[in-house]
Design a protein around this motif. Sequence first.
Motif, short mmCIF file in Angstrom:
data_model
loop_
_atom_site.label_atom_id
_atom_site.label_comp_id
_atom_site.label_asym_id
_atom_site.label_seq_id
_atom_site.Cartn_x
_atom_site.Cartn_y
_atom_site.Cartn_z
N ARG A 257 0.91 -1.16 -0.01
CA ARG A 257 0.00 -0.07 0.09
C ARG A 257 0.72 1.11 0.00
NH1 ARG A 257 -5.09 -0.39 2.29
NH2 ARG A 257 -4.34 -1.89 3.77
N PHE B 278 -0.26 -1.78 -4.05
CA PHE B 278 -1.66 -2.26 -3.78
C PHE B 278 -2.56 -1.07 -3.51
CE2 PHE B 278 0.65 -6.36 -1.46
CZ PHE B 278 0.92 -6.66 -2.46
N THR B 279 -3.73 -1.04 -4.33
CA THR B 279 -4.53 0.07 -4.45
C THR B 279 -5.79 -0.05 -3.60
OG1 THR B 279 -5.62 -0.69 -6.43
CG2 THR B 279 -3.63 0.75 -6.60
N THR B 280 -5.84 -0.99 -2.68
CA THR B 280 -7.04 -1.46 -2.01
C THR B 280 -7.50 -0.45 -0.96
OG1 THR B 280 -8.10 -2.97 -0.65
CG2 THR B 280 -5.81 -2.83 -0.57
N LEU C 51 -9.37 -0.81 1.39
CA LEU C 51 -9.89 -1.84 2.59
C LEU C 51 -8.79 -1.93 3.71
CD1 LEU C 51 -11.30 -4.79 0.39
CD2 LEU C 51 -12.54 -2.99 1.69
N LEU D 176 -8.32 -7.31 5.37
CA LEU D 176 -7.65 -8.13 4.32
C LEU D 176 -6.92 -9.23 4.58
CD1 LEU D 176 -6.02 -5.30 2.41
CD2 LEU D 176 -8.15 -6.47 1.43
N LEU E 135 -8.57 -8.45 -4.36
CA LEU E 135 -8.89 -7.66 -3.11
C LEU E 135 -7.70 -6.65 -2.60
CD1 LEU E 135 -9.74 -10.54 -0.50
CD2 LEU E 135 -11.01 -8.43 -0.77
N TYR E 136 -6.54 -7.28 -3.16
CA TYR E 136 -5.24 -5.94 -2.81
C TYR E 136 -5.03 -4.98 -3.62
CZ TYR E 136 -3.40 -9.70 0.36
OH TYR E 136 -3.13 -10.73 1.66
N GLY E 137 -5.93 -5.18 -4.79
CA GLY E 137 -5.61 -4.08 -5.95
C GLY E 137 -4.37 -4.13 -6.44
#
Length: 203
Positions: A137, A142-144, A146, A151, A187-189
Amino acid sequence: MSEIRRRRQRVEVSRNRAALVSAAVRVLAARPGASMAEIASEAGVTRQTAYAHFGTREALLGAVRDELSRRAAAVVQDAEVESGTATEALERFLSAVGTLLADQAGDAGGPEPDAEAEAARHAAVEESLASLIDRGRDSGEFTTPLETGWLVTATVTLGHAADQRIRAGLVDAAAAAGEFRTAVILLYGAAPRCADGSGRPAR
């Protein structure tokens, strides 16, 4: 009995036990209903030796479950999630889980693992996953949006879901690993990597 002889006996006992568990993992992956005699033959020991070590088939299945749980806890460590980019580390983790799912496919019908032991094993995995997610992130890989804890829980739950689908005969291990991989990446983008190692999304 001399000390040297006792040491040799302990080594032999340990070797036979490890061979039986390893053989059981392999045999049960192909034939979940395999007998103690079949497993003993694969391990290169007698049926009597197998029963001397484990007493019952259920006890051997319990040892298999413990071994598979140990391997599960080692997945993140083997994937070296602290090395390279977060995307590279994630790919190694996903590949390791695919191998683990194939190993666990033969454990259907075994006794349930000890809940406290499972929680302890998961703790190390979850801590490493949280670190990986935060690193991805922070780097923008990772663009999530959440939350990290959610996660981590979702990732572990998806792994169990993949395992359950294999056991139910809905998919084979390769298909389950593919489903798990796709779900985690979404999920993680994260951008899936191509076979050539580039960062372009796989198609």
